[in-house]
Enzyme design. Sequence first.
Site, PDB file in Angstrom:
ATOM      1  N   LYS A  53       0.607  -1.142   0.051  1.00  0.00           N
ATOM      2  CA  LYS A  53      -0.004   0.175  -0.025  1.00  0.00           C
ATOM      3  C   LYS A  53       0.928   1.299   0.064  1.00  0.00           C
ATOM      4  O   LYS A  53       0.647   2.210  -0.829  1.00  0.00           O
ATOM      5  CB  LYS A  53      -0.865  -0.102   1.214  1.00  0.00           C
ATOM      6  CG  LYS A  53      -1.957   1.232   1.327  1.00  0.00           C
ATOM      7  CD  LYS A  53      -2.906   0.952   2.472  1.00  0.00           C
ATOM      8  CE  LYS A  53      -3.643   2.311   2.635  1.00  0.00           C
ATOM      9  NZ  LYS A  53      -4.592   2.158   3.611  1.00  0.00           N
ATOM     10  N   HIS A  67       2.634   0.020   9.141  1.00  0.00           N
ATOM     11  CA  HIS A  67       1.936   1.065   9.165  1.00  0.00           C
ATOM     12  C   HIS A  67       2.938   2.228   9.015  1.00  0.00           C
ATOM     13  O   HIS A  67       4.381   1.962   9.389  1.00  0.00           O
ATOM     14  CB  HIS A  67       1.289   1.433  10.391  1.00  0.00           C
ATOM     15  CG  HIS A  67       0.080   0.762  10.588  1.00  0.00           C
ATOM     16  ND1 HIS A  67      -0.757   0.542  11.652  1.00  0.00           N
ATOM     17  CD2 HIS A  67      -0.666   0.154   9.611  1.00  0.00           C
ATOM     18  CE1 HIS A  67      -1.794  -0.169  11.587  1.00  0.00           C
ATOM     19  NE2 HIS A  67      -1.919  -0.171  10.307  1.00  0.00           N
TER      20      HIS A  67
END
Length: 397
Positions: free
Chosen positions: A268, A356
Amino acid sequence: MPLNDRQIKNAKPSEKQYKLSDGHSLYVLIKPNGGKYWRFDYTIDGKRKTLSIGTYPTISLAEARQAAEDARRLVANGQSPSEAKQQEKQIKQAAMLHTFEYLAMQWHRANAHRWKQIHADRIISEMQKDVFPFLGQKQIDDISVTDIKVLIDRIAGRGANVTAEKVRQWIQAIYNYAAMLEITDRNPAAPLRGFLAKGGNRHMPALPREKVTEFYQRLGMVNVYPQNRLAVMLVMLVFVRSTELRGGEWSEIDWQAKTWTIPASRMKRPHMHIVPLSDWAIELLRELHGLTGQGRYMFPSRINADGYISEGTLNNIINSLGYKGQATPHGFRSLASSLLNEKGFNPDAIERQLAHIESNKIRAAYNRAEYTEERQTMMQWYSDWLKARYEQAKCME
């Protein structure tokens, strides 16, 4: 004298082509190769011309006579049947070029260089699955706001609101592209901006920890392909994002180092991600390798030989177990995060394992550690926690 079907059917080829006349300038041309071709001769503007109608028996005697009659009407009105046929062909070709699917593929080719390959592949996959079957063959100017509203409602109806909005955005972009080509000045996707409730930063439903044993029990009983069952088990175990798991390639696994390295192009965020593999993860991957190890992908598609399983595959399995609205593949990341934080593992190591990105840019600049040893210990602990419940579920079968 008019022809009949028996005469045409029994006509034999000869060394030279010859004609069987039906009268009024309609005839069958018999060629040496045995082909039987309908022809109609006419005169327009003082010039002798011939219209090709088709071949027998594809074009029947009755159909050929009707075509000849239509041609006579055109000649009577000063029109050339051959030119009219060519114009009709051009109209049909132009219509085909203006179908939604044709323009969507043209838009995709024009923009593919701007996207990562995984994103380009996702767009085509979603279009082929959800859009082309309903809008693909429609002329771009025949698609209404209602058509698109029904389409994105259908996608959202299976719980894929994010995908539904992405599809709407892609359709809007395709219409913008068609407008740039001066093919249309409409964009029926534009008024639907905001039609779907925005998800914001909502959390995906996460399986309650007290239901993990029951989940494994049901998963062991459901009738699914073995590799898809293993996909669910592995997404629980390594808690990567669904798209990162589904697109996994065998070349990314280092069996000796016991790591799975997902390249930046599949993440991502554009950062390579290393997943330490626990003993149970290696065990499950070896089982999976026996099923799909001969190919490129860990979870190859059974429909697309060059692709991997769809986004809906894991969701459909989870829903079939009776956990619709209670669990999702993405929700397993929340389950892992909660347990690992409660156990007291380093929050930075947990966030790194979740891939993250630190929102505080100053902190991120200093905190570039991989926490490799901590993450290995953490992943093994979590694996042991899950396997204990899996073994418990097996005893209950």
